[in-house]
Scaffold this active site. Sequence first.
Site, PDB file in Angstrom:
ATOM      1  CE1 TYR A 197      -3.815   2.382   0.891  1.00 39.99           C
ATOM      2  CE2 TYR A 197      -2.349   3.207   2.596  1.00 39.99           C
ATOM      3  CZ  TYR A 197      -3.508   3.331   1.839  1.00 39.99           C
ATOM      4  OH  TYR A 197      -4.345   4.409   2.032  1.00 39.99           O
ATOM      5  CE  LYS A 201      -3.071   5.541  -1.088  1.00 37.04           C
ATOM      6  NZ  LYS A 201      -4.159   6.147  -1.862  1.00 37.04           N
TER       7      LYS A 201
HETATM    8  N1  LIG Z   1      -9.100   6.277   5.557  1.00 37.34           N
HETATM    9  C1  LIG Z   1      -7.876   6.689   5.747  1.00 37.34           C
HETATM   10  O1  LIG Z   1      -7.410   6.871   6.881  1.00 37.34           O
HETATM   11  C2  LIG Z   1      -6.991   6.964   4.573  1.00 37.34           C
HETATM   12  C3  LIG Z   1      -5.701   7.441   4.828  1.00 37.34           C
HETATM   13  C4  LIG Z   1      -4.873   7.723   3.769  1.00 37.34           C
HETATM   14  C5  LIG Z   1      -5.323   7.533   2.485  1.00 37.34           C
HETATM   15  N2  LIG Z   1      -6.564   7.056   2.251  1.00 37.34           N
HETATM   16  C6  LIG Z   1      -6.974   6.883   0.861  1.00 37.34           C
HETATM   17  O2  LIG Z   1      -8.240   7.441   0.668  1.00 37.34           O
HETATM   18  C7  LIG Z   1      -8.864   6.832  -0.464  1.00 37.34           C
HETATM   19  C8  LIG Z   1     -10.283   6.448  -0.100  1.00 37.34           C
HETATM   20  O3  LIG Z   1     -10.234   5.443   0.882  1.00 37.34           O
HETATM   21  P1  LIG Z   1     -11.257   5.343   2.089  1.00 37.34           P
HETATM   22  O4  LIG Z   1     -10.479   5.493   3.323  1.00 37.34           O
HETATM   23  O5  LIG Z   1     -12.421   6.185   1.849  1.00 37.34           O
HETATM   24  O6  LIG Z   1     -11.633   3.799   2.000  1.00 37.34           O
HETATM   25  P2  LIG Z   1     -12.974   3.101   1.512  1.00 37.34           P
HETATM   26  O7  LIG Z   1     -14.102   3.541   2.358  1.00 37.34           O
HETATM   27  O8  LIG Z   1     -12.651   1.652   1.456  1.00 37.34           O
HETATM   28  O9  LIG Z   1     -13.161   3.674   0.052  1.00 37.34           O
HETATM   29  C9  LIG Z   1     -12.400   3.212  -1.029  1.00 37.34           C
HETATM   30  C10 LIG Z   1     -13.300   3.188  -2.225  1.00 37.34           C
HETATM   31  O10 LIG Z   1     -12.531   2.730  -3.350  1.00 37.34           O
HETATM   32  C11 LIG Z   1     -13.345   1.851  -4.086  1.00 37.34           C
HETATM   33  N3  LIG Z   1     -12.608   0.881  -4.864  1.00 37.34           N
HETATM   34  C12 LIG Z   1     -11.741  -0.055  -4.430  1.00 37.34           C
HETATM   35  N4  LIG Z   1     -11.338  -0.799  -5.459  1.00 37.34           N
HETATM   36  C13 LIG Z   1     -11.964  -0.328  -6.553  1.00 37.34           C
HETATM   37  C14 LIG Z   1     -11.981  -0.690  -7.908  1.00 37.34           C
HETATM   38  N5  LIG Z   1     -11.262  -1.718  -8.368  1.00 37.34           N
HETATM   39  N6  LIG Z   1     -12.771  -0.001  -8.772  1.00 37.34           N
HETATM   40  C15 LIG Z   1     -13.521   1.017  -8.331  1.00 37.34           C
HETATM   41  N7  LIG Z   1     -13.561   1.404  -7.050  1.00 37.34           N
HETATM   42  C16 LIG Z   1     -12.788   0.729  -6.176  1.00 37.34           C
HETATM   43  C17 LIG Z   1     -14.168   1.121  -3.050  1.00 37.34           C
HETATM   44  O11 LIG Z   1     -15.320   0.604  -3.686  1.00 37.34           O
HETATM   45  P3  LIG Z   1     -15.899  -0.819  -3.263  1.00 37.34           P
HETATM   46  O12 LIG Z   1     -16.237  -0.677  -1.827  1.00 37.34           O
HETATM   47  O13 LIG Z   1     -17.073  -0.992  -4.177  1.00 37.34           O
HETATM   48  O14 LIG Z   1     -14.820  -1.795  -3.523  1.00 37.34           O
HETATM   49  C18 LIG Z   1     -14.477   2.211  -2.056  1.00 37.34           C
HETATM   50  O15 LIG Z   1     -15.667   2.868  -2.380  1.00 37.34           O
HETATM   51  C19 LIG Z   1      -7.985   5.652  -0.829  1.00 37.34           C
HETATM   52  O16 LIG Z   1      -7.166   6.008  -1.923  1.00 37.34           O
HETATM   53  C20 LIG Z   1      -7.138   5.450   0.403  1.00 37.34           C
HETATM   54  O17 LIG Z   1      -5.898   4.868   0.106  1.00 37.34           O
HETATM   55  C21 LIG Z   1      -7.422   6.759   3.273  1.00 37.34           C
END
Ligand SMILES: NC(=O)c1ccc[n+]([C@@H]2O[C@H](COP(=O)([O-])OP(=O)(O)OC[C@H]3O[C@@H](n4cnc5c(N)ncnc54)[C@H](OP(=O)(O)O)[C@@H]3O)[C@@H](O)[C@H]2O)c1
Length: 340
Positions: A197, A201
């Site tokens: 991961y 990034k």
């Molecule tokens: N939460 C944190 O603390 C955090 C910290 C740093 C960075 N981020 C980044 O923030 C972004 C959003 O993450 P989040 O925290 O909101 O997590 P999340 O709730 O799991 O959201 C991620 C989204 O990406 C979608 N996704 C995954 N694989 C996919 C694919 N093959 N095609 C289309 N959509 C896909 C998922 O859809 P499905 O559910 O339908 O698979 C989900 O809606 C990510 O890039 C993550 O790395 C998050």
Amino acid sequence: MSSPRGTLLLTGANGGLATGFISQFLKSPHATSIKGYYTVHNPAKATNLRTTLERAPKSHEYEIATMDMSSLKKVRQAAEDINKQVANGTLHPIQALVLNAGIQDTHEQNFTDDGIEQTFAVNYLHNFLLVLLLIQSMDKEHGRIVIISSTSIYPDWWPNKDNYPEESQKTFFTSVEQLARGEASADDAFRSGLRRYAMSKVMMIMFMYELQRRLNDSPSLSSISILGLDPGWVTTEIGRNSPFVARAIMQLFQVLAPPLSLFWPNIFVRTAKKTGDDLLRVCFDNKKFGEHPKAAYVDGSELGEPSEESKDSEKAGALWKGSLKWAGIKEGDTVLENWK
Ligand SMILES: NC(=O)c1ccc[n+]([C@@H]2O[C@H](COP(=O)([O-])OP(=O)(O)OC[C@H]3O[C@@H](n4cnc5c(N)ncnc54)[C@H](OP(=O)(O)O)[C@@H]3O)[C@@H](O)[C@H]2O)c1
């Protein structure tokens, strides 16, 4: 009612960060002037997104579209469809392209149908492909491409230390071949997944700098900015494959974030609402980071500094060349002149 004059294209729009962002976007004046083009894995299952959109003002135009970020072919199809719509005027040029969809494969290593290591593919390579294909549809005056970064990029930061027990594991870019073939952090252990991961990034930040250099060299595209946002730690479903303890810790963020933010407004443990506001700013605000925040790296609401390796231009060049090959970019795919 004034009609929108630009488009917000958001990937992974059903996720936790995305819906926090959309909630804040809907409360802003941009919701009227910008159409939301929300892309998801599967529109029929996008219940969080639909619930969030129930609160949309009547003046907000939006569309929910399919974009599966785990397949080169499907990313191409989705981009082709968007390019056609922008070219024939049914969709306004993209003012903000938010590359939000992401995964953490922390229980096993997986590969896409194209045979590419899944975290590298979904979190990096397919974004590389999508952006190169969509540059033609970007607003050439004010367009912004936003990558979502992560604190995982800092190998020496205290919460990450156990993920990199060996010094050699603190170097994330080896070669595109190794990353794409899944040899860079190959086993199914939790910490190997976290390393994959983090690698994805870091690759996105290298891409950010390399693309901005190339955009700057092209007179017709030089006003487009690509910038990165580190959202901090926010309770979402990103850790859905992680062990129970890691998931429980993630649940705590939403409890800890509000009181901690009273003392440290930009502390790294954040609510989806704050991150939504931060993302709104990097997409549309002209005051805090300027009208053209080229290759700006933003940590929450403040300018930040990515890790040293992310800024290595030699590695970024090698990454670009290898990515062209793995993403299958060919003549005519992108309007970026110096794409080779
Ligand atoms: N939460 C944190 O603390 C955090 C910290 C740093 C960075 N981020 C980044 O923030 C972004 C959003 O993450 P989040 O925290 O909101 O997590 P999340 O709730 O799991 O959201 C991620 C989204 O990406 C979608 N996704 C995954 N694989 C996919 C694919 N093959 N095609 C289309 N959509 C896909 C998922 O859809 P499905 O559910 O339908 O698979 C989900 O809606 C990510 O890039 C993550 O790395 C998050």
